[in-house]
Design a protein around this motif. Structure first.
Motif, PDB file in Angstrom:
ATOM      1  N   PRO A 110       0.822  -1.215   0.000  1.00 28.20           N
ATOM      2  CA  PRO A 110       0.000   0.000   0.000  1.00 28.20           C
ATOM      3  C   PRO A 110       0.852   1.259   0.000  1.00 28.20           C
ATOM      4  N   VAL A 111       0.360   2.279  -0.691  1.00 26.15           N
ATOM      5  CA  VAL A 111       1.101   3.530  -0.835  1.00 26.15           C
ATOM      6  C   VAL A 111       1.490   4.102   0.521  1.00 26.15           C
ATOM      7  N   VAL A 112       0.602   3.998   1.493  1.00 22.76           N
ATOM      8  CA  VAL A 112       0.878   4.604   2.795  1.00 22.76           C
ATOM      9  C   VAL A 112       2.120   3.985   3.438  1.00 22.76           C
ATOM     10  N   PHE A 113       2.319   2.674   3.253  1.00 20.24           N
ATOM     11  CA  PHE A 113       3.482   2.011   3.834  1.00 20.24           C
ATOM     12  C   PHE A 113       4.738   2.288   3.013  1.00 20.24           C
ATOM     13  N   MET A 114       4.605   2.310   1.690  1.00 19.51           N
ATOM     14  CA  MET A 114       5.762   2.625   0.845  1.00 19.51           C
ATOM     15  C   MET A 114       6.249   4.048   1.124  1.00 19.51           C
ATOM     16  N   SER A 115       5.307   4.966   1.278  1.00 21.90           N
ATOM     17  CA  SER A 115       5.673   6.351   1.581  1.00 21.90           C
ATOM     18  C   SER A 115       6.390   6.447   2.919  1.00 21.90           C
ATOM     19  N   PRO A 132      16.731  23.929   4.394  1.00 24.36           N
ATOM     20  CA  PRO A 132      15.286  23.682   4.353  1.00 24.36           C
ATOM     21  C   PRO A 132      14.742  23.474   2.942  1.00 24.36           C
ATOM     22  N   GLN A 133      15.349  24.100   1.938  1.00 26.20           N
ATOM     23  CA  GLN A 133      14.863  23.914   0.568  1.00 26.20           C
ATOM     24  C   GLN A 133      15.048  22.455   0.129  1.00 26.20           C
ATOM     25  N   THR A 134      16.173  21.860   0.483  1.00 27.46           N
ATOM     26  CA  THR A 134      16.424  20.457   0.147  1.00 27.46           C
ATOM     27  C   THR A 134      15.435  19.553   0.864  1.00 27.46           C
ATOM     28  N   LEU A 135      15.205  19.823   2.146  1.00 27.20           N
ATOM     29  CA  LEU A 135      14.290  18.992   2.923  1.00 27.20           C
ATOM     30  C   LEU A 135      12.853  19.141   2.429  1.00 27.20           C
ATOM     31  N   ARG A 136      12.450  20.386   2.128  1.00 26.89           N
ATOM     32  CA  ARG A 136      11.078  20.583   1.639  1.00 26.89           C
ATOM     33  C   ARG A 136      10.896  19.923   0.272  1.00 26.89           C
ATOM     34  N   ALA A 137      11.907  20.008  -0.579  1.00 18.95           N
ATOM     35  CA  ALA A 137      11.820  19.353  -1.881  1.00 18.95           C
ATOM     36  C   ALA A 137      11.766  17.836  -1.713  1.00 18.95           C
ATOM     37  N   ALA A 138      12.505  17.317  -0.744  1.00 19.97           N
ATOM     38  CA  ALA A 138      12.516  15.867  -0.500  1.00 19.97           C
ATOM     39  C   ALA A 138      11.154  15.361  -0.048  1.00 19.97           C
ATOM     40  N   GLU A 139      10.335  16.212   0.549  1.00 19.73           N
ATOM     41  CA  GLU A 139       8.985  15.801   0.939  1.00 19.73           C
ATOM     42  C   GLU A 139       8.185  15.315  -0.267  1.00 19.73           C
ATOM     43  N   CYS A 140       8.519  15.825  -1.446  1.00 19.88           N
ATOM     44  CA  CYS A 140       7.799  15.443  -2.660  1.00 19.88           C
ATOM     45  C   CYS A 140       7.993  13.963  -2.989  1.00 19.88           C
ATOM     46  N   PHE A 141       9.041  13.342  -2.429  1.00 17.24           N
ATOM     47  CA  PHE A 141       9.295  11.925  -2.683  1.00 17.24           C
ATOM     48  C   PHE A 141       8.272  11.032  -1.988  1.00 17.24           C
ATOM     49  N   PHE A 142       7.713  11.489  -0.883  1.00 21.51           N
ATOM     50  CA  PHE A 142       6.808  10.628  -0.123  1.00 21.51           C
ATOM     51  C   PHE A 142       5.462  11.266   0.196  1.00 21.51           C
ATOM     52  N   ARG A 143       5.241  12.494  -0.280  1.00 22.14           N
ATOM     53  CA  ARG A 143       3.947  13.141  -0.100  1.00 22.14           C
ATOM     54  C   ARG A 143       3.551  13.815  -1.416  1.00 22.14           C
ATOM     55  N   PRO A 144       2.439  13.397  -2.036  1.00 22.21           N
ATOM     56  CA  PRO A 144       1.993  14.022  -3.288  1.00 22.21           C
ATOM     57  C   PRO A 144       1.801  15.522  -3.106  1.00 22.21           C
ATOM     58  N   GLN A 145       2.062  16.263  -4.182  1.00 20.96           N
ATOM     59  CA  GLN A 145       1.976  17.718  -4.158  1.00 20.96           C
ATOM     60  C   GLN A 145       0.904  18.200  -5.129  1.00 20.96           C
ATOM     61  N   ARG A 146       0.200  19.236  -4.743  1.00 20.14           N
ATOM     62  CA  ARG A 146      -0.791  19.863  -5.616  1.00 20.14           C
ATOM     63  C   ARG A 146      -0.199  21.139  -6.191  1.00 20.14           C
ATOM     64  N   ALA A 309      -1.387  17.291 -10.082  1.00 18.85           N
ATOM     65  CA  ALA A 309      -0.586  16.832  -8.948  1.00 18.85           C
ATOM     66  C   ALA A 309       0.772  16.316  -9.403  1.00 18.85           C
ATOM     67  N   VAL A 310       1.740  16.386  -8.516  1.00 18.47           N
ATOM     68  CA  VAL A 310       3.071  15.814  -8.735  1.00 18.47           C
ATOM     69  C   VAL A 310       3.222  14.646  -7.776  1.00 18.47           C
ATOM     70  N   ARG A 311       3.442  13.456  -8.344  1.00 19.61           N
ATOM     71  CA  ARG A 311       3.586  12.244  -7.531  1.00 19.61           C
ATOM     72  C   ARG A 311       4.870  11.524  -7.936  1.00 19.61           C
ATOM     73  N   ILE A 312       5.936  11.853  -7.260  1.00 24.21           N
ATOM     74  CA  ILE A 312       7.237  11.265  -7.579  1.00 24.21           C
ATOM     75  C   ILE A 312       7.256   9.779  -7.204  1.00 24.21           C
ATOM     76  N   LYS A 313       7.881   8.990  -8.061  1.00 16.73           N
ATOM     77  CA  LYS A 313       8.059   7.554  -7.817  1.00 16.73           C
ATOM     78  C   LYS A 313       9.561   7.296  -7.636  1.00 16.73           C
ATOM     79  N   PRO A 314      10.063   7.405  -6.414  1.00 19.50           N
ATOM     80  CA  PRO A 314      11.510   7.261  -6.192  1.00 19.50           C
ATOM     81  C   PRO A 314      12.056   5.912  -6.622  1.00 19.50           C
TER      82      PRO A 314
END
Length: 329
Positions: A110-115, A132-146, A309-314
């Motif tokens: 499930p996506v919730v566990f993979m995230s 903080p810019q690197t960390l905030r950008a890294a959030e996109c790897f595990f949290r979809p963005q609108r 939406a942006v949904r990164i697939k690491p």
């Protein structure tokens, strides 16, 4: 060092000699407390008993008969996924190796566990990061963005937060108007980046991905850290501002839309989606790359989904690179 992403559970792990996270009882207990797993008041006696036993013995074996005894079908499915994930990680030895094997074997989780796994891995990979810019950008790897366009610039806000704001707008337009809605959220910048540390788990800061070069540089740094940690790659990732004069020998789509864009560029066809990010990946150690692509850049495409939406697939970064030995580290 300032703390961030406490909810990831990174503090509940221990590191082995290679710096990877050993699965501890404390981490398993944290997963057992997740809302998807915690038995609701109406849960059957079998589910409550199973949860109680695992809270006392997090590594206890769970038989198929115990899961079949659960009356709620959704509960059965959630427990099967969680137990399969737990057992895979324990056998693998570390969170990183477990995630790599799940990706390599194509196991459905499930996506919730993979995230959750990706957040844990990035928290470990970025430990000590002060940008903080690197960390905030890294959030996109595990949290979809609108996506949100303002003044011709692309802004990325946490999708779950946006959905809550939209729900608030529907239920109480006056309250939403006073709070400012999406436009009322703080955009990460040099003037307020010091506040990121106290709100990293709330995911309330907006990334000015289109108008701030430091945001795209942060994404590049996050990609590099992920590849270094998971594959041991000595590489450089740089954000690009144009697709002109690209010699496309190899590419990786960072998301589904990015893959479609890369395929279109490869075939010299019109772009099927909006390109929001282009990155150049250079691998320093040529021996790690297939002979035909040594010395050549690898292009990373990030696109915007049809729903905005942006949904990164690491996992694409782990399976899509032209490595001479295609085995995850």
């Amino acid at each position: 060092m300032p703390e961030f992403w406490v909810a990831s559970g990174h503090h509940l792990t221990r590191l082995d000699k290679t710096g990877r996270m050993i699965v501890t009882d404390e981490l398993i207990l944290a997963w057992l407390a997740r809302p998807e797993v915690l038995p609701p008041p109406e849960a059957c006696a079998a589910e409550r008993a199973l949860h109680k036993r695992l809270m006392e013995h997090p590594r206890a074996k769970v038989s198929d008969m115990e899961l079949i005894a659960l009356q709620d079908a959704d509960a059965q499915e959630n427990w099967r996924f969680l137990m399969a994930l737990r057992d895979r990680l324990i056998v693998a030895g570390t969170v990183e190796e477990g995630y790599a094997r799940i990706v390599q074997d194509g196991v459905t989780i499930p996506v919730v566990f993979m995230s959750q796994l990706v957040q844990l891995i990035l928290r470990n990979a970025l430990d000590g990061c002060t940008d903080p810019q690197t960390l905030r950008a890294a959030e996109c790897f595990f949290r979809p963005q609108r996506s949100h366009i303002q003044d011709d610039n692309l802004f990325l806000a946490d999708e779950e937060l946006v959905q809550l704001l939209e729900q608030e707008m529907h239920q109480s337009p006056l309250t939403a108007m006073l709070s400012g809605g999406i436009d009322g959220l703080d955009v990460l910048s040099d003037s307020n980046d010091w506040t990121y540390w106290s709100r990293s788990d709330a995911h309330t800061m907006v990334l000015n991905f289109g108008g701030d070069a430091t945001a795209r540089a942060g994404m590049a740094a996050a990609i590099g850290a992920f590849l270094k940690h998971m594959l041991g790659l000595d590489c450089t990732v740089t954000a690009q501002t144009s697709m002109e004069n690209i010699d496309l020998r190899w590419f990786v789509g960072l998301d589904q839309a990015g893959t479609a864009i890369g395929n279109a560029v490869w075939r010299n066809q019109p772009l099927p989606a909006t390109l929001v990010g282009l990155f150049r990946l250079d691998i320093a150690d040529d021996v790690r790359v297939t002979p035909d692509l040594r010395g050549q850049p690898i292009w990373l495409f990030l696109g915007l989904g049809a729903d905005g939406a942006v949904r990164i697939k690491p996992q694409n970064l782990l399976t899509g690179l032209p490595l001479a030995v295609p085995v995850l580290n």
